[in-house]
Scaffold this motif. Structure first.
Motif, PDB file in Angstrom:
ATOM      1  N   GLY A  21       0.821  -1.187   0.000  1.00 28.96           N
ATOM      2  CA  GLY A  21       0.000   0.000   0.000  1.00 28.96           C
ATOM      3  C   GLY A  21       0.861   1.244   0.000  1.00 28.96           C
ATOM      4  O   GLY A  21       2.098   1.172  -0.049  1.00 28.96           O
ATOM      5  N   ARG A  22       0.226   2.417   0.074  1.00 29.73           N
ATOM      6  CA  ARG A  22       0.963   3.680   0.034  1.00 29.73           C
ATOM      7  C   ARG A  22       1.936   3.824   1.197  1.00 29.73           C
ATOM      8  O   ARG A  22       2.983   4.447   1.075  1.00 29.73           O
ATOM      9  CB  ARG A  22      -0.027   4.843   0.032  1.00 29.73           C
ATOM     10  N   SER A  23       1.557   3.232   2.329  1.00 33.33           N
ATOM     11  CA  SER A  23       2.428   3.329   3.505  1.00 33.33           C
ATOM     12  C   SER A  23       3.533   2.281   3.503  1.00 33.33           C
ATOM     13  O   SER A  23       4.390   2.274   4.382  1.00 33.33           O
ATOM     14  CB  SER A  23       1.593   3.175   4.777  1.00 33.33           C
ATOM     15  N   GLY A  24       3.485   1.389   2.534  1.00 34.89           N
ATOM     16  CA  GLY A  24       4.493   0.337   2.472  1.00 34.89           C
ATOM     17  C   GLY A  24       4.064  -0.972   3.096  1.00 34.89           C
ATOM     18  O   GLY A  24       4.737  -1.993   2.942  1.00 34.89           O
ATOM     19  N   THR A  25       2.944  -0.964   3.828  1.00 29.18           N
ATOM     20  CA  THR A  25       2.442  -2.199   4.430  1.00 29.18           C
ATOM     21  C   THR A  25       1.694  -3.025   3.395  1.00 29.18           C
ATOM     22  O   THR A  25       1.198  -2.501   2.388  1.00 29.18           O
ATOM     23  CB  THR A  25       1.507  -1.886   5.601  1.00 29.18           C
ATOM     24  N   LEU A  26       1.601  -4.315   3.630  1.00 28.76           N
ATOM     25  CA  LEU A  26       0.893  -5.201   2.714  1.00 28.76           C
ATOM     26  C   LEU A  26      -0.611  -5.075   2.897  1.00 28.76           C
ATOM     27  O   LEU A  26      -1.115  -5.075   4.021  1.00 28.76           O
ATOM     28  CB  LEU A  26       1.329  -6.651   2.938  1.00 28.76           C
ATOM     29  N   VAL A  27      -1.316  -4.983   1.787  1.00 27.15           N
ATOM     30  CA  VAL A  27      -2.778  -4.916   1.803  1.00 27.15           C
ATOM     31  C   VAL A  27      -3.318  -5.971   0.852  1.00 27.15           C
ATOM     32  O   VAL A  27      -2.631  -6.425  -0.066  1.00 27.15           O
ATOM     33  CB  VAL A  27      -3.297  -3.521   1.391  1.00 27.15           C
ATOM     34  N   ARG A  28      -4.552  -6.361   1.085  1.00 34.40           N
ATOM     35  CA  ARG A  28      -5.183  -7.411   0.295  1.00 34.40           C
ATOM     36  C   ARG A  28      -5.847  -6.833  -0.949  1.00 34.40           C
ATOM     37  O   ARG A  28      -6.516  -5.796  -0.885  1.00 34.40           O
ATOM     38  CB  ARG A  28      -6.239  -8.129   1.146  1.00 34.40           C
ATOM     39  N   THR A  29      -5.695  -7.531  -2.058  1.00 31.07           N
ATOM     40  CA  THR A  29      -6.379  -7.170  -3.289  1.00 31.07           C
ATOM     41  C   THR A  29      -6.712  -8.442  -4.047  1.00 31.07           C
ATOM     42  O   THR A  29      -6.243  -9.531  -3.686  1.00 31.07           O
ATOM     43  CB  THR A  29      -5.505  -6.236  -4.164  1.00 31.07           C
TER      44      THR A  29
END
Length: 218
Positions: free
Chosen positions: A111-119
């Motif tokens: 994500g924008r913050s660098g953390t992993l997000v689900r897609t």
């Protein structure tokens, strides 16, 4: 259609996507049909957690609405039969048939913050999303612990289903904020009315006694 947003109004907590789907139907409490078009279905898909927020749902149309309503009827019929100790073999077959398809593939991205997000790994497909809901219903009914917590709301004119995960399993309503508050207000009014009736009866008896003629002793 624009990217999905979490704008769907869901004032209840069923605990399962399949039960969230059942709760979108119109009911005897006066609740209206919530899946009344493609846009509302897209909102529900995000709110129920079936697709990540921000997912583009351009393919959602009225045919999706029809298919999700059909699945909803099958799941509701199956759950109602299970709670009532009956069998609903035709509904079971429909749910099983949809559950056999592959659910949406998932990916983890930065994500924008660098953390992993689900897609999703590909554009959402109606059959895959139906499979996700149908599989959830199968998992609910074949998991003894989850099945034991399946409840129907005890509020008047509400028949929504939910999974009771509360401590002591004493939850009575689909939503404490909606049905719970409504029932507490109604209970308070009944108690107040009962107290008022008793007070009125006592006053009436006292008034009758005060108006009775006084008999003097001879």
């Amino acid at each position: 259609m624009a990217a999905g947003k979490r704008s769907y109004d869901r004032p209840f907590d069923s605990g399962r996507p399949c039960l969230d789907l059942v709760a979108t139907a119109a009911d005897t409490s006066g609740a209206c049909e919530l899946l009344d078009g493609a846009e509302r279905l897209a909102e529900w898909l995000v709110a129920a957690g079936l697709v990540p927020s921000g997912t583009r749902l351009d393919a959602v149309d009225d045919t999706w609405v029809v298919r999700f309503r059909q699945l909803r009827a099958g799941v509701e019929g199956l759950l109602a039969a299970e709670l009532g100790g009956r069998r609903a073999e035709s509904a079971l077959e429909r749910v099983n048939a949809l559950a056999a398809a592959a659910p949406p593939g998932l990916r983890a991205v930065r994500g924008r913050s660098g953390t992993l997000v689900r897609t999703l790994s590909a554009e959402p497909d109606c059959g895959a999303l139906l499979a996700a809901v149908a599989r959830d219903a199968v998992e609910l009914l074949t998991d003894p612990e989850a099945r034991a917590g399946l409840r129907r709301c005890e509020a008047d004119n509400c028949h929504r289903l939910y999974v009771d995960t509360s401590r002591g399993h004493r939850r009575r309503w689909c939503s404490s904020e909606v049905c719970g508050n409504r029932e507490r207000v109604a209970r308070h009014r009944r108690r107040a009315a009962a107290v008022a009736a008793v007070d009125a009866a006592v006053e009436a008896v006292a008034g009758a006694g005060a108006g009775a003629p006084h008999r003097e002793e001879s």
